[in-house]
Scaffold this motif. Structure first.
Motif, short mmCIF file in Angstrom:
data_model
loop_
_atom_site.label_atom_id
_atom_site.label_comp_id
_atom_site.label_asym_id
_atom_site.label_seq_id
_atom_site.Cartn_x
_atom_site.Cartn_y
_atom_site.Cartn_z
N UNK A 4 -28.81 15.81 11.48
CA UNK A 4 -30.24 15.64 11.71
C UNK A 4 -30.70 16.14 13.07
N UNK A 5 -29.77 16.58 13.90
CA UNK A 5 -30.13 17.07 15.23
C UNK A 5 -30.37 15.96 16.24
N UNK B 31 0.81 -1.23 0.00
CA UNK B 31 0.00 0.00 0.00
C UNK B 31 0.84 1.27 0.00
N UNK B 32 0.22 2.34 -0.48
CA UNK B 32 0.83 3.66 -0.50
C UNK B 32 -0.11 4.65 0.18
N UNK B 33 0.40 5.42 1.13
CA UNK B 33 -0.43 6.44 1.80
C UNK B 33 -0.66 7.58 0.82
N UNK B 34 -1.94 7.89 0.56
CA UNK B 34 -2.27 8.92 -0.42
C UNK B 34 -2.75 10.23 0.21
N UNK B 35 -3.08 10.21 1.50
CA UNK B 35 -3.59 11.42 2.16
C UNK B 35 -3.60 11.23 3.66
N UNK B 36 -3.77 12.36 4.35
CA UNK B 36 -3.91 12.34 5.81
C UNK B 36 -5.09 13.22 6.20
N UNK B 37 -5.55 13.06 7.43
CA UNK B 37 -6.73 13.79 7.89
C UNK B 37 -6.62 14.00 9.40
N UNK B 38 -7.47 14.87 9.94
CA UNK B 38 -7.51 15.11 11.38
C UNK B 38 -8.96 15.19 11.84
N UNK B 39 -9.15 15.01 13.13
CA UNK B 39 -10.49 15.07 13.70
C UNK B 39 -10.88 16.49 14.08
N UNK B 40 -12.19 16.73 14.05
CA UNK B 40 -12.77 17.98 14.58
C UNK B 40 -14.02 17.59 15.36
N UNK B 41 -14.53 18.54 16.14
CA UNK B 41 -15.80 18.33 16.82
C UNK B 41 -16.89 18.93 15.95
N UNK B 42 -17.80 18.09 15.48
CA UNK B 42 -18.93 18.58 14.68
C UNK B 42 -20.08 18.91 15.61
N UNK B 43 -20.65 20.10 15.46
CA UNK B 43 -21.79 20.52 16.27
C UNK B 43 -22.93 20.96 15.35
N UNK B 44 -24.08 21.18 15.91
CA UNK B 44 -25.18 21.71 15.13
C UNK B 44 -24.81 23.08 14.58
N UNK B 45 -25.48 23.47 13.50
CA UNK B 45 -25.18 24.76 12.88
C UNK B 45 -25.30 25.89 13.90
N UNK C 143 -25.12 16.45 30.03
CA UNK C 143 -26.34 17.00 29.46
C UNK C 143 -26.32 16.97 27.93
N UNK C 144 -25.14 16.76 27.36
CA UNK C 144 -25.01 16.75 25.90
C UNK C 144 -25.17 15.35 25.33
N UNK C 145 -25.77 15.28 24.16
CA UNK C 145 -25.89 14.01 23.43
C UNK C 145 -24.72 13.94 22.45
N UNK C 146 -23.77 13.07 22.80
CA UNK C 146 -22.57 12.92 21.98
C UNK C 146 -22.62 11.59 21.24
N UNK C 147 -22.22 11.62 19.99
CA UNK C 147 -22.18 10.39 19.20
C UNK C 147 -20.76 10.21 18.67
N UNK C 148 -20.29 8.97 18.71
CA UNK C 148 -18.94 8.64 18.24
C UNK C 148 -19.00 7.46 17.27
#
Length: 272
Positions: free
Chosen positions: A199-200, A124-138, A154-159
């Protein structure tokens, strides 16, 4: 009974015979020419029998948008080649390969997943890299500003699920910061995490930067400092059981070209 032709008659007969012999030759030279490889070309030199190749590429879910763009660009510059992508979590793709699913190339979101099928792939050859962010509602209604905010009960977190690359990266960075998060759900791929936030159905979730970038009209992205983040690597390889190994190898190699790298980086991916 014998017939004696006059000189004029002999000339007429010879002309008729010559014309009859030239007709089929003219037809052959007018319609097409052989290029030496068995395929015919018309007067303009274009091939009338260009090889048609259909490639199936198994790709990580986080590549969904960018690979559609990349695929269209590749097909445009490689006439005769048609690309079909199958997107899913890397763990699902690896299971498909292990079960002998008919495909030509594999691109995962981590090197560990690719390593599980090393006997089924080329190097295999590595073609790209990426990083995580926290996605929130608009608009980030809950004012989430950092990883530690995800621990708020109190927050609904999904992983993403632990066996998914995005889930592994999420666990790694949360554990490093000693942050305990109790997700309301664990999804089979990172795009499912993004969908929940869109979708909230969740207040926030950890996704790749490129995923959040693909949905800027529905989610906001809270950046995670590099020293608290993880780098995702995307290796690509040809499957050894490919029926179109040469064409598959050409596509995998193309992913490292300047043209493909520009498409990936324009979508937010980092250099390999």
């Amino acid at each position: 009974m014998s017939v004696t032709l006059t000189p004029a008659g002999r000339r007429t007969a010879a002309a008729v015979l010559t014309a009859a012999l030239l007709v089929p030759l003219a037809a052959c030279s007018t319609d097409s020419t052989d290029n030496g490889s068995g395929s015919k070309k018309d007067k303009a030199g274009s091939s009338s029998a260009a090889p048609q190749v259909k490639l199936t590429v198994l790709a990580a879910a986080s590549l969904t948008d960018v690979f559609k763009t990349a695929g269209a660009a590749y097909e445009k510059t490689h006439p005769g080649t048609t690309l079909t992508f199958s997107f899913a979590g890397s763990q699902e793709l690896v299971a498909q390969v292990a079960q002998g699913a008919p495909a030509d190339a594999l691109v995962t979101a981590d090197t560990k997943s690719m390593a599980k099928v090393e006997t089924d792939t080329t190097t295999p050859t590595v073609i790209a890299r990426n990083r995580l962010v926290i996605a929130t509602g608009e608009g980030n209604p809950h004012k989430i500003g950092s990883l530690k905010d995800l621990a708020d009960p109190k927050l609904k977190i999904v992983l993403a699920a632990p066996e998914v690359p995005a889930g592994k990266y999420s666990k790694k960075i949360l554990d490093a910061q000693k942050i305990t998060v109790k997700p309301v759900s664990q999804e089979p791929n990172v795009r499912a995490v993004l969908s929940k936030v869109e979708l909230g159905e969740a207040d926030a979730g950890l996704v790749y930067r490129t995923d959040a970038r693909s949905a800027t009209d529905k989610v906001d992205a809270v950046e995670i400092p590099d020293d608290q983040n993880a780098v995702a690597e995307y290796p690509a390889a040809t499957l050894k059981n490919s029926r179109n190994a040469d064409a598959a190898t050409a596509f995998v190699a193309w992913l490292s070209t300047p043209e493909a790298q520009k498409i990936l980086q324009d979508a937010g991916f980092q250099k390999p």
